[in-house]
Motif scaffolding. Structure first.
Motif, PDB file in Angstrom:
ATOM      1  N   ARG A 120       0.843  -1.190   0.000  1.00 59.04           N
ATOM      2  CA  ARG A 120       0.000   0.000   0.000  1.00 59.04           C
ATOM      3  C   ARG A 120       0.877   1.239   0.000  1.00 59.04           C
ATOM      4  O   ARG A 120       2.043   1.198   0.407  1.00 59.04           O
ATOM      5  CB  ARG A 120      -0.932   0.012   1.199  1.00 59.04           C
ATOM      6  N   ARG A 121       0.319   2.322  -0.460  1.00 55.73           N
ATOM      7  CA  ARG A 121       1.037   3.601  -0.450  1.00 55.73           C
ATOM      8  C   ARG A 121       1.128   4.112   0.980  1.00 55.73           C
ATOM      9  O   ARG A 121       0.205   3.943   1.758  1.00 55.73           O
ATOM     10  CB  ARG A 121       0.307   4.635  -1.293  1.00 55.73           C
ATOM     11  N   ARG A 122       2.245   4.726   1.267  1.00 59.01           N
ATOM     12  CA  ARG A 122       2.408   5.347   2.582  1.00 59.01           C
ATOM     13  C   ARG A 122       2.864   6.777   2.381  1.00 59.01           C
ATOM     14  O   ARG A 122       3.763   7.042   1.593  1.00 59.01           O
ATOM     15  CB  ARG A 122       3.446   4.600   3.408  1.00 59.01           C
ATOM     16  N   ASP A 123       2.273   7.678   3.106  1.00 55.75           N
ATOM     17  CA  ASP A 123       2.702   9.067   3.083  1.00 55.75           C
ATOM     18  C   ASP A 123       3.692   9.247   4.223  1.00 55.75           C
ATOM     19  O   ASP A 123       3.307   9.246   5.395  1.00 55.75           O
ATOM     20  CB  ASP A 123       1.505   9.998   3.243  1.00 55.75           C
ATOM     21  N   LEU A 124       4.945   9.363   3.878  1.00 54.92           N
ATOM     22  CA  LEU A 124       5.978   9.510   4.894  1.00 54.92           C
ATOM     23  C   LEU A 124       6.110  10.953   5.370  1.00 54.92           C
ATOM     24  O   LEU A 124       6.821  11.221   6.335  1.00 54.92           O
ATOM     25  CB  LEU A 124       7.322   9.021   4.344  1.00 54.92           C
ATOM     26  N   GLY A 125       5.463  11.857   4.653  1.00 54.02           N
ATOM     27  CA  GLY A 125       5.604  13.267   5.000  1.00 54.02           C
ATOM     28  C   GLY A 125       6.972  13.771   4.554  1.00 54.02           C
ATOM     29  O   GLY A 125       7.839  13.003   4.120  1.00 54.02           O
ATOM     30  N   ALA A 126       7.185  15.056   4.651  1.00 52.34           N
ATOM     31  CA  ALA A 126       8.445  15.654   4.192  1.00 52.34           C
ATOM     32  C   ALA A 126       9.641  15.111   4.969  1.00 52.34           C
ATOM     33  O   ALA A 126      10.667  14.773   4.405  1.00 52.34           O
ATOM     34  CB  ALA A 126       8.374  17.167   4.318  1.00 52.34           C
ATOM     35  N   ARG A 127       9.506  15.006   6.266  1.00 50.17           N
ATOM     36  CA  ARG A 127      10.622  14.539   7.096  1.00 50.17           C
ATOM     37  C   ARG A 127      10.941  13.065   6.812  1.00 50.17           C
ATOM     38  O   ARG A 127      12.100  12.681   6.737  1.00 50.17           O
ATOM     39  CB  ARG A 127      10.282  14.730   8.564  1.00 50.17           C
TER      40      ARG A 127
END
Length: 154
Positions: A120-127
């Motif tokens: 699945r896609r994961r949003d790791l965020g900018a950091r």
């Protein structure tokens, strides 16, 4: 409560490269133990699939297992159905039971040593993205040092 004996049907699903696996055979300790514990009220079936180590092989096997379970439910609606699966056979069973109507007709599923697959896609965020990029760069730098300048790495 009825005096009628409950009938159990256990479908065994082998794993990758294990078509005809010993544990699924009539003479296996597992099958004998199930029969000893449940007596004449248990029937053992097998879902023999290719055992191929590809997603497409497992999806084809899931369709085969789903069809087998549907046929059981049609022929023998009062039986309690269970699936016992090993290794990627567990993924086969999980894919087959994505059909909620079919899943409602199966009393239980046991997966043994199944490498569950979930993408699945994961949003790791900018950091998080920055940390992944830095980790990759450090790995490449270390690999370069070890290959090009091995004396610096030691």
């Amino acid at each position: 409560m009825s005096n009628q004996a409950v009938t159990y049907r256990v479908t065994l699903v082998h794993g990758t490269f294990a078509r005809g696996a010993a544990w699924t055979q009539d003479s296996s300790p597992l099958v004998r133990a199930l029969e000893a514990e449940l007596g004449g009220s248990v029937a053992i079936e097998r879902c023999e699939w290719s055992g191929g180590n590809t997603s497409s092989a497992r999806m084809a096997a899931a369709r085969l297992l789903a069809q087998q379970l549907r046929e059981q439910a049609t022929r023998l609606p009062n039986e309690r159905r269970f699936v016992l699966a090993h290794s990627h056979g567990g993924n086969v069973a999980m894919y087959a039971l994505r059909d909620t109507m079919l899943a409602s007709q199966v009393s239980g599923l046991a997966c043994l040593a199944t490498p569950f697959l979930l993408a699945r896609r994961r949003d790791l965020g900018a950091r998080g993205t920055t940390n992944v990029v830095l980790a990759l760069l450090l790995t490449l730098l270390l690999a370069h040092l070890m290959l090009v300048k091995p004396h610096l790495a030691s």
